[in-house]
Write a protein that holds these residues in place. Structure first.
Motif, short mmCIF file in Angstrom:
data_model
loop_
_atom_site.label_atom_id
_atom_site.label_comp_id
_atom_site.label_asym_id
_atom_site.label_seq_id
_atom_site.Cartn_x
_atom_site.Cartn_y
_atom_site.Cartn_z
N ASN A 156 4.75 7.51 2.63
CA ASN A 156 4.13 7.88 3.96
C ASN A 156 2.63 7.25 4.16
OD1 ASN A 156 5.98 9.99 4.63
ND2 ASN A 156 5.07 11.41 3.24
N LEU A 157 2.46 6.38 2.93
CA LEU A 157 1.14 5.55 2.96
C LEU A 157 1.33 4.39 3.88
CD1 LEU A 157 -1.52 5.24 1.27
CD2 LEU A 157 -0.12 3.63 -0.01
N ASP A 158 0.26 4.12 4.81
CA ASP A 158 0.30 3.12 5.89
C ASP A 158 -0.28 1.97 5.08
OD1 ASP A 158 0.13 1.42 7.81
OD2 ASP A 158 -0.77 2.83 9.31
N LEU A 159 0.66 0.93 4.93
CA LEU A 159 0.50 -0.31 4.24
C LEU A 159 -0.75 -1.16 4.84
CD1 LEU A 159 3.78 -2.12 3.26
CD2 LEU A 159 1.77 -1.53 1.75
N ARG A 160 -0.93 -0.78 5.99
CA ARG A 160 -2.07 -1.64 6.92
C ARG A 160 -3.45 -1.36 6.37
NH1 ARG A 160 0.13 -0.51 12.65
NH2 ARG A 160 0.38 1.81 11.58
N LEU A 161 -3.56 -0.04 5.90
CA LEU A 161 -4.92 0.39 5.35
C LEU A 161 -5.29 -0.33 4.15
CD1 LEU A 161 -4.29 4.12 5.72
CD2 LEU A 161 -5.78 2.83 6.98
N GLU A 162 -4.40 -0.98 3.37
CA GLU A 162 -4.52 -1.72 2.11
C GLU A 162 -4.74 -3.08 2.64
OE1 GLU A 162 -1.15 -1.28 -0.31
OE2 GLU A 162 -1.55 0.63 -1.42
N LEU A 163 -3.88 -3.68 3.60
CA LEU A 163 -4.16 -4.84 4.11
C LEU A 163 -5.28 -5.00 4.66
CD1 LEU A 163 -0.78 -5.92 5.77
CD2 LEU A 163 -1.79 -6.56 3.50
N ALA A 164 -5.83 -4.07 5.52
CA ALA A 164 -7.12 -4.19 5.96
C ALA A 164 -8.46 -4.08 5.14
CB ALA A 164 -7.53 -2.91 6.64
N ALA A 165 -8.36 -3.42 3.92
CA ALA A 165 -9.14 -3.42 2.86
C ALA A 165 -9.47 -4.97 2.26
CB ALA A 165 -8.90 -2.38 1.99
N SER A 166 -8.07 -5.43 1.94
CA SER A 166 -8.20 -6.75 1.26
C SER A 166 -8.47 -7.81 2.02
CB SER A 166 -6.81 -7.21 0.61
OG SER A 166 -5.74 -6.70 1.39
N SER A 167 -8.14 -7.70 3.61
CA SER A 167 -8.62 -8.75 4.41
C SER A 167 -10.17 -8.79 4.60
CB SER A 167 -8.02 -8.55 5.65
OG SER A 167 -8.50 -7.54 6.52
N LEU A 168 -10.85 -7.57 4.26
CA LEU A 168 -12.23 -7.30 4.29
C LEU A 168 -12.87 -7.73 3.10
CD1 LEU A 168 -12.63 -4.22 6.17
CD2 LEU A 168 -13.32 -6.41 7.12
N GLY A 169 -11.97 -8.35 2.20
CA GLY A 169 -12.69 -8.87 0.71
C GLY A 169 -12.55 -8.11 -0.34
N ALA A 170 -11.70 -7.03 -0.37
CA ALA A 170 -11.68 -6.03 -1.65
C ALA A 170 -10.74 -6.74 -2.60
CB ALA A 170 -11.40 -4.78 -1.19
N LYS A 171 -11.15 -6.95 -3.83
CA LYS A 171 -10.24 -7.31 -4.69
C LYS A 171 -9.20 -6.15 -5.10
CE LYS A 171 -12.73 -10.72 -6.48
NZ LYS A 171 -13.87 -10.51 -5.72
N PRO A 172 -7.93 -6.51 -5.52
CA PRO A 172 -7.02 -5.56 -5.69
C PRO A 172 -7.24 -4.28 -6.35
CG PRO A 172 -6.20 -7.91 -6.27
CD PRO A 172 -7.58 -7.76 -5.93
N LEU A 181 -5.23 5.07 -4.46
CA LEU A 181 -5.10 6.19 -5.24
C LEU A 181 -5.61 7.61 -4.41
CD1 LEU A 181 -6.05 5.01 -8.97
CD2 LEU A 181 -3.97 5.85 -7.86
N PRO A 182 -6.96 7.32 -3.64
CA PRO A 182 -7.22 8.43 -2.95
C PRO A 182 -6.17 8.84 -1.87
CG PRO A 182 -9.01 6.84 -2.97
CD PRO A 182 -7.74 6.44 -3.40
N LEU A 183 -5.51 8.18 -1.31
CA LEU A 183 -4.49 8.51 -0.31
C LEU A 183 -3.15 9.04 -0.93
CD1 LEU A 183 -4.67 5.53 2.38
CD2 LEU A 183 -5.23 7.85 2.74
N LEU A 184 -2.89 8.72 -2.19
CA LEU A 184 -1.85 9.20 -2.91
C LEU A 184 -2.19 10.71 -3.53
CD1 LEU A 184 -0.47 6.15 -4.97
CD2 LEU A 184 0.29 7.30 -2.71
N LEU A 185 -3.55 11.13 -3.45
CA LEU A 185 -3.81 12.13 -4.20
C LEU A 185 -2.87 13.53 -4.00
CD1 LEU A 185 -6.10 12.35 -6.16
CD2 LEU A 185 -7.50 13.51 -4.56
N PRO A 186 -2.64 13.79 -2.68
CA PRO A 186 -1.57 15.01 -2.70
C PRO A 186 -0.41 14.92 -3.57
CG PRO A 186 -2.45 14.10 -0.35
CD PRO A 186 -2.76 13.32 -1.31
N GLY A 187 0.15 13.74 -3.57
CA GLY A 187 1.40 13.50 -4.12
C GLY A 187 1.00 13.72 -5.79
N ILE A 188 -0.27 12.78 -6.18
CA ILE A 188 -0.37 13.24 -7.48
C ILE A 188 -0.66 14.43 -7.91
CG2 ILE A 188 -2.00 12.02 -9.05
CD1 ILE A 188 -2.27 9.68 -7.50
#
Lengths: 267, 283
Positions: A156-172, A181-188
């Motif tokens: 259910n995680l939107d991949l675009r959120l990760e892409l947006a973060a990395s395109s803004l310069g965030a390291k993996p 991880l925060p978005l996966l918290l309910p499942g975890i």
């Protein structure tokens, strides 16, 4: 649906509900049974078996051991399972499907086969008195449930959120810790709770890997039933039921009964 | 994904668990082909005798009984669980849906030891069922239910019903009700709609439920020994008696390994059937 059919289904549901609930009711009633042997319905009532059960050193020790094993196994399973789930979703490698099937296989592999194998593993390194075999056994057995829970969240995680973060310069690593991880918290968290419950109740595998000093509560209860007819175990089971009801009611209150079952309802 | 190798290091913990798990299973195999030395924990040299002993009527009967009980339980659980799951998903009343869900979830939290103990209290000579039957006047002497195959199967049904119902409910909730509407609008009566549309579309869920319940019951240990009282032993009980009580690691390893193979065979067959059915609907 026509009316007689609905009536039939209702009757059936009531009968099944009775079948499901009756043993729990019988346990609670028996826990208040005064004499040391069971008879139904009880002739005299008394809360004394609760005191007897709570004062029983085997139960006390079993409870402490169960909590200890549960905390270790469920936490380990959550760490291992979450890392595994993310890696499975985000990388390709040889033998990926094989590894996944193997890690999920305890869902069908007989628990006694796993228990016996782990016993043999620890017999060979002379660590059978330790908690390690119990924790490892439980970790292996509950890991598939954690992984399934995290998989659903990953799906259910939107991949675009990760892409947006990395395109803004965030390291993996930053993307992982501040987005994924925060978005996966309910499942975890869901997987962790489920793993804890399963570990606390596990018996078939456990009975092979426990020693005198690492007996869990289910094993202590089982031994008590084998040796005695008194309803002390019914008292423990009643406490179990009480705690379970509180946990479920809390869960329903906070999370709601929707487990995705009623999601796509159309009338 | 650009940085796929960074994620691969996340496999390390699972790899370690998989390694220990694999070693444990390999040890089971390794012990199964070693000689039994009475009175010693150390196995002897290489032998296939353990596999030959599997043909002994004693072990063969326990094995067949286990398979039979697992299959029978799975079928009964399916017959009870399907209507329950159907009602849980399709009932109009939200209260009833939640109630059935609660009924299904609650027993999941009670382990098999407390639940098997509950069934001793239910089925015993002075138990609740006999008490109720006597009170109604159907019997004057208690009926023997404890320590019978039937008693163990009833308890196993009780323990695995929640799993089946939840799996079926997920499957039924994914069936698009438009198909049923279409069938109805073309003049099919509710029974026909159910038999020709709903039921066939839930076959994958039925097979998944059957597989899960079968495997779960194959692992049952507490229920057969507590409700069966040593008279209705299943394979897990024999493995324990041989391995832990009699220190016969090699033969208990052989039995465990054959159990593993048997469960994988059943699960594999059902899985294949499920894929075939899936393909047929895809066409």
């Amino acid at each position: 649906m026509n009316l007689p059919l609905i009536g039939l289904v209702r009757l059936f549901t009531v009968l099944v509900a009775l079948f499901v609930v009756a043993p729990a009711i019988v346990i609670v009633v028996s826990a208040f049974n005064e004499p040391a042997f069971m008879s139904f319905p009880p002739k005299a009532y008394s809360p004394k078996w609760f005191y007897v059960a709570l004062a029983n050193p085997d139960f006390q020790r079993g409870f402490a051991n169960s909590v200890w094993v549960m905390l270790w196994a469920s936490t380990l399973a959550v760490i291992v399972g979450t890392a595994f789930s993310i890696a499975m979703r985000r990388s390709e490698f040889v033998g990926k499907n094989l590894l996944e099937s193997f890690i999920l296989s305890p869902l069908v592999v007989p628990h006694f086969t796993i228990g016996l194998g782990i016993l043999m593993l620890f017999v060979n390194v002379h660590m059978v008195q330790d908690f390690a075999p119990v924790v490892l056994c439980h970790t292996i057995l509950v890991l598939p449930f954690v992984i399934r829970s995290v998989y659903i969240s990953l799906h259910n995680l939107d991949l675009r959120l990760e892409l947006a973060a990395s395109s803004l310069g965030a390291k993996p690593r930053r993307v992982l810790t501040s987005i994924t991880l925060p978005l996966l918290l309910p499942g975890i968290v869901g997987g962790w709770i489920f793993a804890a419950i399963l570990s606390f109740n596990e018996f078939t595998g456990t009975v092979f890997v426990v020693s005198q000093s690492t007996r869990t509560l289910p094993v202590a209860m089982y031994n008590h039933v084998r040796e005695s007819t008194d309803p002390a175990v019914a008292a423990v089971a009643t406490l179990y039921i009480a705690v379970t009801m509180i946990v479920i009611l809390l869960a329903f209150a906070f999370l709601g009964p929707g487990t995705g079952l009623n999601r796509d309802k159309r009338s | 994904m650009a940085n796929t190798s960074a994620f691969r290091s996340l496999l390390l913990p699972a790899g370690l668990v998989a390694l220990l798990y694999a070693t444990a299973l390999i040890l089971v195999f390794q012990y199964s082909v070693r000689e039994v030395i009475p009175g010693s924990l150390e196995p002897g040299g290489f032998t296939l005798d353990n596999y030959a002993s599997l043909g002994h009527p004693l072990y063969l009967s326990v094995f067949l009984r286990t398979l039979g009980m697992c299959a029978a339980t799975a079928v009964i659980v399916l017959l009870i669980g399907y209507p329950l799951a159907y009602y849980m998903v399709r009932a109009r009343s939200r209260f009833l849906r939640s109630l059935i869900l609660l009924i299904c979830i609650m027993p999941l939290f009670l382990g098999d030891v407390p639940r098997s103990y509950a069934w001793i209290l239910m089925l015993g000579a002075n138990g609740a069922v006999n008490g109720a039957l006597k009170w109604v006047g159907l019997i004057d002497r208690p009926v023997q239910m404890l320590f019978t195959v039937g008693g163990v199967v009833v308890a196993l049904v009780h323990i695995t019903l929640p799993f089946m119902t939840l799996l079926l409910a997920v499957g039924i909730s994914h069936i698009d009700q438009l198909y049923e509407k279409a069938a109805r609008s073309l003049g099919a009566n509710p029974l026909r709609v159910f038999l020709t549309v709903t039921l066939p579309l839930s076959v994958p869920a039925i097979l998944a439920g059957f597989m899960t319940v079968f495997a779960l019951n194959f692992s049952a240990y507490a229920t057969p020994i507590m409700v069966g009282g040593g008279k209705v032993n299943m394979i897990s009980n024999v493995v324990y008696q041989l391995g832990i009580a009699s220190f016969n690691y090699p033969f208990s390893a052989t039995l465990s390994l054959i159990s593993l193979v048997a469960v994988l065979a059943v699960v594999g067959l059902v899985g294949r059937a499920s894929r075939k059915i899936g393909q047929r609907y895809a066409e």
